[in-house]
Design a protein around this motif. Structure first.
Motif, PDB file in Angstrom:
ATOM      1  N   GLU A 165       0.813  -1.212   0.000  1.00 40.78           N
ATOM      2  CA  GLU A 165       0.000   0.000   0.000  1.00 40.78           C
ATOM      3  C   GLU A 165       0.853   1.271   0.000  1.00 40.78           C
ATOM      4  O   GLU A 165       0.519   2.244  -0.660  1.00 40.78           O
ATOM      5  CB  GLU A 165      -0.944  -0.014   1.198  1.00 40.78           C
ATOM      6  CG  GLU A 165      -1.914  -1.185   1.154  1.00 40.78           C
ATOM      7  CD  GLU A 165      -3.080  -1.013   2.093  1.00 40.78           C
ATOM      8  OE1 GLU A 165      -4.153  -0.601   1.624  1.00 40.78           O
ATOM      9  OE2 GLU A 165      -2.917  -1.281   3.292  1.00 40.78           O
ATOM     10  N   VAL A 166       1.936   1.274   0.760  1.00 43.60           N
ATOM     11  CA  VAL A 166       2.897   2.382   0.731  1.00 43.60           C
ATOM     12  C   VAL A 166       4.282   1.754   0.602  1.00 43.60           C
ATOM     13  O   VAL A 166       4.895   1.351   1.585  1.00 43.60           O
ATOM     14  CB  VAL A 166       2.824   3.256   2.007  1.00 43.60           C
ATOM     15  CG1 VAL A 166       3.813   4.415   1.900  1.00 43.60           C
ATOM     16  CG2 VAL A 166       1.417   3.788   2.224  1.00 43.60           C
ATOM     17  N   GLY A 167       4.745   1.662  -0.640  1.00 40.98           N
ATOM     18  CA  GLY A 167       6.012   0.998  -0.918  1.00 40.98           C
ATOM     19  C   GLY A 167       7.214   1.931  -0.835  1.00 40.98           C
ATOM     20  O   GLY A 167       7.096   3.114  -0.492  1.00 40.98           O
ATOM     21  N   LEU A 168       8.379   1.387  -1.175  1.00 37.97           N
ATOM     22  CA  LEU A 168       9.631   2.145  -1.089  1.00 37.97           C
ATOM     23  C   LEU A 168       9.622   3.357  -2.012  1.00 37.97           C
ATOM     24  O   LEU A 168      10.062   4.452  -1.633  1.00 37.97           O
ATOM     25  CB  LEU A 168      10.801   1.217  -1.434  1.00 37.97           C
ATOM     26  CG  LEU A 168      12.186   1.637  -0.915  1.00 37.97           C
ATOM     27  CD1 LEU A 168      12.186   1.728   0.607  1.00 37.97           C
ATOM     28  CD2 LEU A 168      13.243   0.645  -1.391  1.00 37.97           C
ATOM     29  N   LEU A 239      -2.074  10.493  -2.237  1.00 41.80           N
ATOM     30  CA  LEU A 239      -1.537   9.422  -3.065  1.00 41.80           C
ATOM     31  C   LEU A 239      -2.664   8.939  -3.980  1.00 41.80           C
ATOM     32  O   LEU A 239      -3.729   8.544  -3.508  1.00 41.80           O
ATOM     33  CB  LEU A 239      -1.031   8.272  -2.186  1.00 41.80           C
ATOM     34  CG  LEU A 239      -0.413   7.073  -2.917  1.00 41.80           C
ATOM     35  CD1 LEU A 239       0.767   7.502  -3.777  1.00 41.80           C
ATOM     36  CD2 LEU A 239       0.029   6.008  -1.907  1.00 41.80           C
ATOM     37  N   LEU A 240      -2.415   8.977  -5.285  1.00 41.41           N
ATOM     38  CA  LEU A 240      -3.452   8.683  -6.277  1.00 41.41           C
ATOM     39  C   LEU A 240      -3.119   7.437  -7.088  1.00 41.41           C
ATOM     40  O   LEU A 240      -1.953   7.028  -7.181  1.00 41.41           O
ATOM     41  CB  LEU A 240      -3.621   9.870  -7.227  1.00 41.41           C
ATOM     42  CG  LEU A 240      -3.894  11.241  -6.588  1.00 41.41           C
ATOM     43  CD1 LEU A 240      -3.942  12.321  -7.670  1.00 41.41           C
ATOM     44  CD2 LEU A 240      -5.184  11.216  -5.786  1.00 41.41           C
ATOM     45  N   VAL A 241      -4.156   6.866  -7.673  1.00 42.35           N
ATOM     46  CA  VAL A 241      -4.007   5.741  -8.599  1.00 42.35           C
ATOM     47  C   VAL A 241      -4.878   6.027  -9.822  1.00 42.35           C
ATOM     48  O   VAL A 241      -5.783   6.857  -9.771  1.00 42.35           O
ATOM     49  CB  VAL A 241      -4.421   4.397  -7.954  1.00 42.35           C
ATOM     50  CG1 VAL A 241      -3.478   4.019  -6.827  1.00 42.35           C
ATOM     51  CG2 VAL A 241      -5.865   4.449  -7.449  1.00 42.35           C
ATOM     52  N   ASP A 242      -4.594   5.345 -10.914  1.00 37.21           N
ATOM     53  CA  ASP A 242      -5.416   5.492 -12.116  1.00 37.21           C
ATOM     54  C   ASP A 242      -6.776   4.833 -11.907  1.00 37.21           C
ATOM     55  O   ASP A 242      -6.853   3.710 -11.394  1.00 37.21           O
ATOM     56  CB  ASP A 242      -4.734   4.850 -13.324  1.00 37.21           C
ATOM     57  CG  ASP A 242      -3.473   5.592 -13.735  1.00 37.21           C
ATOM     58  OD1 ASP A 242      -3.434   6.818 -13.538  1.00 37.21           O
ATOM     59  OD2 ASP A 242      -2.535   4.938 -14.232  1.00 37.21           O
ATOM     60  N   SER A 243      -7.834   5.536 -12.284  1.00 36.79           N
ATOM     61  CA  SER A 243      -9.173   4.956 -12.196  1.00 36.79           C
ATOM     62  C   SER A 243      -9.368   3.935 -13.313  1.00 36.79           C
ATOM     63  O   SER A 243      -8.760   4.039 -14.379  1.00 36.79           O
ATOM     64  CB  SER A 243     -10.241   6.052 -12.314  1.00 36.79           C
ATOM     65  OG  SER A 243     -10.133   6.960 -11.247  1.00 36.79           O
ATOM     66  N   GLU A 244     -10.219   2.961 -13.056  1.00 30.33           N
ATOM     67  CA  GLU A 244     -10.465   1.909 -14.050  1.00 30.33           C
ATOM     68  C   GLU A 244     -11.749   2.196 -14.823  1.00 30.33           C
ATOM     69  O   GLU A 244     -12.641   1.354 -14.933  1.00 30.33           O
ATOM     70  CB  GLU A 244     -10.544   0.555 -13.348  1.00 30.33           C
ATOM     71  CG  GLU A 244      -9.251   0.169 -12.634  1.00 30.33           C
ATOM     72  CD  GLU A 244      -9.352  -1.155 -11.908  1.00 30.33           C
ATOM     73  OE1 GLU A 244     -10.460  -1.742 -11.918  1.00 30.33           O
ATOM     74  OE2 GLU A 244      -8.342  -1.603 -11.345  1.00 30.33           O
ATOM     75  N   VAL A 252      -8.333   8.536  -5.332  1.00 28.96           N
ATOM     76  CA  VAL A 252      -7.513   8.416  -4.134  1.00 28.96           C
ATOM     77  C   VAL A 252      -7.202   6.946  -3.887  1.00 28.96           C
ATOM     78  O   VAL A 252      -8.058   6.073  -4.057  1.00 28.96           O
ATOM     79  CB  VAL A 252      -8.244   9.013  -2.915  1.00 28.96           C
ATOM     80  CG1 VAL A 252      -7.419   8.818  -1.643  1.00 28.96           C
ATOM     81  CG2 VAL A 252      -8.538  10.494  -3.139  1.00 28.96           C
ATOM     82  N   LYS A 253      -5.977   6.672  -3.479  1.00 32.47           N
ATOM     83  CA  LYS A 253      -5.620   5.311  -3.089  1.00 32.47           C
ATOM     84  C   LYS A 253      -5.963   5.145  -1.610  1.00 32.47           C
ATOM     85  O   LYS A 253      -5.203   5.518  -0.719  1.00 32.47           O
ATOM     86  CB  LYS A 253      -4.136   5.030  -3.325  1.00 32.47           C
ATOM     87  CG  LYS A 253      -3.751   3.590  -2.995  1.00 32.47           C
ATOM     88  CD  LYS A 253      -2.285   3.304  -3.286  1.00 32.47           C
ATOM     89  CE  LYS A 253      -1.967   1.848  -2.977  1.00 32.47           C
ATOM     90  NZ  LYS A 253      -0.553   1.529  -3.248  1.00 32.47           N
ATOM     91  N   TRP A 254      -7.145   4.605  -1.345  1.00 30.94           N
ATOM     92  CA  TRP A 254      -7.594   4.406   0.032  1.00 30.94           C
ATOM     93  C   TRP A 254      -6.906   3.167   0.607  1.00 30.94           C
ATOM     94  O   TRP A 254      -6.721   2.174  -0.088  1.00 30.94           O
ATOM     95  CB  TRP A 254      -9.102   4.214   0.089  1.00 30.94           C
ATOM     96  CG  TRP A 254      -9.901   5.333  -0.507  1.00 30.94           C
ATOM     97  CD1 TRP A 254     -10.601   5.296  -1.687  1.00 30.94           C
ATOM     98  CD2 TRP A 254     -10.064   6.660   0.011  1.00 30.94           C
ATOM     99  NE1 TRP A 254     -11.203   6.504  -1.912  1.00 30.94           N
ATOM    100  CE2 TRP A 254     -10.891   7.369  -0.898  1.00 30.94           C
ATOM    101  CE3 TRP A 254      -9.598   7.317   1.152  1.00 30.94           C
ATOM    102  CZ2 TRP A 254     -11.270   8.688  -0.693  1.00 30.94           C
ATOM    103  CZ3 TRP A 254      -9.985   8.641   1.356  1.00 30.94           C
ATOM    104  CH2 TRP A 254     -10.792   9.311   0.430  1.00 30.94           C
ATOM    105  N   LEU A 255      -6.548   3.257   1.878  1.00 29.50           N
ATOM    106  CA  LEU A 255      -5.933   2.097   2.530  1.00 29.50           C
ATOM    107  C   LEU A 255      -6.952   0.968   2.649  1.00 29.50           C
ATOM    108  O   LEU A 255      -8.102   1.206   3.027  1.00 29.50           O
ATOM    109  CB  LEU A 255      -5.417   2.470   3.925  1.00 29.50           C
ATOM    110  CG  LEU A 255      -4.187   3.392   3.995  1.00 29.50           C
ATOM    111  CD1 LEU A 255      -3.745   3.507   5.449  1.00 29.50           C
ATOM    112  CD2 LEU A 255      -3.049   2.887   3.137  1.00 29.50           C
ATOM    113  N   LYS A 256      -6.515  -0.237   2.359  1.00 28.57           N
ATOM    114  CA  LYS A 256      -7.417  -1.389   2.460  1.00 28.57           C
ATOM    115  C   LYS A 256      -7.471  -1.928   3.884  1.00 28.57           C
ATOM    116  O   LYS A 256      -8.510  -2.330   4.370  1.00 28.57           O
ATOM    117  CB  LYS A 256      -6.948  -2.487   1.503  1.00 28.57           C
ATOM    118  CG  LYS A 256      -7.005  -2.082   0.039  1.00 28.57           C
ATOM    119  CD  LYS A 256      -6.440  -3.179  -0.850  1.00 28.57           C
ATOM    120  CE  LYS A 256      -6.433  -2.760  -2.312  1.00 28.57           C
ATOM    121  NZ  LYS A 256      -5.788  -3.776  -3.172  1.00 28.57           N
TER     122      LYS A 256
END
Length: 259
Positions: A165-168, A239-244, A252-256
C-alpha cells in the motif's frame, strides 16, 4: 599502447558508472531519510499541522475538479459535476432529503450547492474557505451524489501499513508519514432533484420517492455514511491511482487494511 589506452577508457567508464550509481543511491536514501523526518522536499521543511491539512484539502478539491474536466473533455455531456456548499451542510443529509422529497426544486437548490464551472482552457481549481462541503455527483439517470464535509477531513493515526500500500518508491516521493480520515456520504441524486424532460408529474413523484426510500435504506444498512483512510505526502498531496473507467482520470488510493 592502444590496448592500455582501451583498458584505461573502460576503467574510467566503469568508474564513472560506479560513481553515478553511488550518487543515485545516496540521493535515494537521503530522500528516504528526509521523508522519515517528515520534511516536505519541495519546501525543505516540515509543514505545520494546519498548513498540511489545508494543502490536503486543496489536493482533494483539485483532484475532483480535474477529474470533472477530464470527463467533460472526453464526453462533453455535462453529466459529471463538482460543487461546493459554502459553510457546509445546514443539517444532516437524511433530514435534507426528507425536506427535498416534498418539493420540486433542483438538487443544487435543495442542498445549497454552488457548481464549479467547466472551462475548456483547463480545470478551474477552487480553494474554498472552511467550512464547506464538497459535492461530486452525476446528473444522468440514476446518478449518485457524494458529500465530503471539510471538517471531517482530519489526521488519522495509522500504526502499520502494508508494503503493497505504501512501498519504497512511495516513501521516496514523500508518502508514509501522514494519513487522513475522510468521511463520505453517498445518496441517489434523484431523491432530491427537480423534474426533467418529458416525465409526467406522477412519474416524477413515484420515481423520486423510490430513490428516496432506497437512499434511506442504505443509511439504515450503514452503507451510505462511512469513512476511509487516505495516504498523504509530507507536502500535503494525496496518493493517487489510475481509475479503471477508461478516461484516464485519478482516484484516491484508500488504505485497504488499517491497524
Amino acid at each position: 599502447m592502444n590496448g592500455v589506452s582501451g583498458k584505461r577508457r573502460w576503467l574510467l567508464l566503469g568508474g564513472g558508472v560506479l560513481a553515478l550509481g553511488v550518487a543515485c543511491s545516496l540521493h535515494f536514501w537521503y530522500r528516504l531519510y528526509q521523508n522519515d523526518k517528515g520534511i516536505c522536499h519541495v519546501d525543505g521543511r516540515v509543514l505545520a499541522e494546519e498548513e498540511h491539512r489545508k494543502r490536503t484539502l486543496q489536493s482533494l478539491v483539485s483532484l475532483e475538479v480535474e477529474n470533472i474536466w477530464t470527463n467533460e473533455s472526453k464526453y462533453n455531456d455535462g453529466a459529471a459535476v463538482v460543487g461546493v456548499i459554502p459553510g457546509g451542510l445546514k443539517s444532516d443529509v437524511p433530514s435534507i432529503m426528507a425536506l427535498s422529497v416534498q418539493n420540486e426544486e433542483s438538487f443544487e437548490a435543495n442542498f445549497g450547492i454552488e457548481v464549479v464551472p467547466f472551462q475548456e482552457s483547463g480545470p478551474a481549481i477552487v480553494a474554498p474557505e472552511e467550512p464547506y462541503t464538497l459535492v461530486v455527483y452525476d446528473r444522468g439517470v440514476g446518478g449518485r451524489a457524494g458529500f465530503t464535509d471539510s471538517k471531517s477531513v482530519v489526521r488519522a493515526l495509522v500504526h502499520v501499513v502494508g508494503e503493497d500500500e505504501v512501498g519504497l518508491l512511495d516513501r521516496y516521493r514523500g508518502y508514509g508519514n501522514y494519513f487522513y480520515r475522510v468521511n463520505n456520504v453517498l445518496i441517489s441524486r434523484e431523491c432530491c432533484d427537480a423534474r426533467k424532460g418529458s416525465m409526467t408529474r406522477e412519474e416524477y413523484i413515484s420515481r423520486k420517492y423510490r430513490f428516496y426510500k432506497e437512499s434511506l435504506e442504505t443509511f439504515r444498512l450503514g452503507w451510505a455514511d462511512f469513512y476511509q483512510i487516505a495516504v498523504v505526502s509530507n507536502c500535503g498531496e494525496l496518493l493517487l491511482v489510475d481509475s479503471e473507467n477508461g478516461i484516464n482520470d485519478k482516484s484516491v488510493k484508500w488504505l485497504k487494511g488499517v491497524y
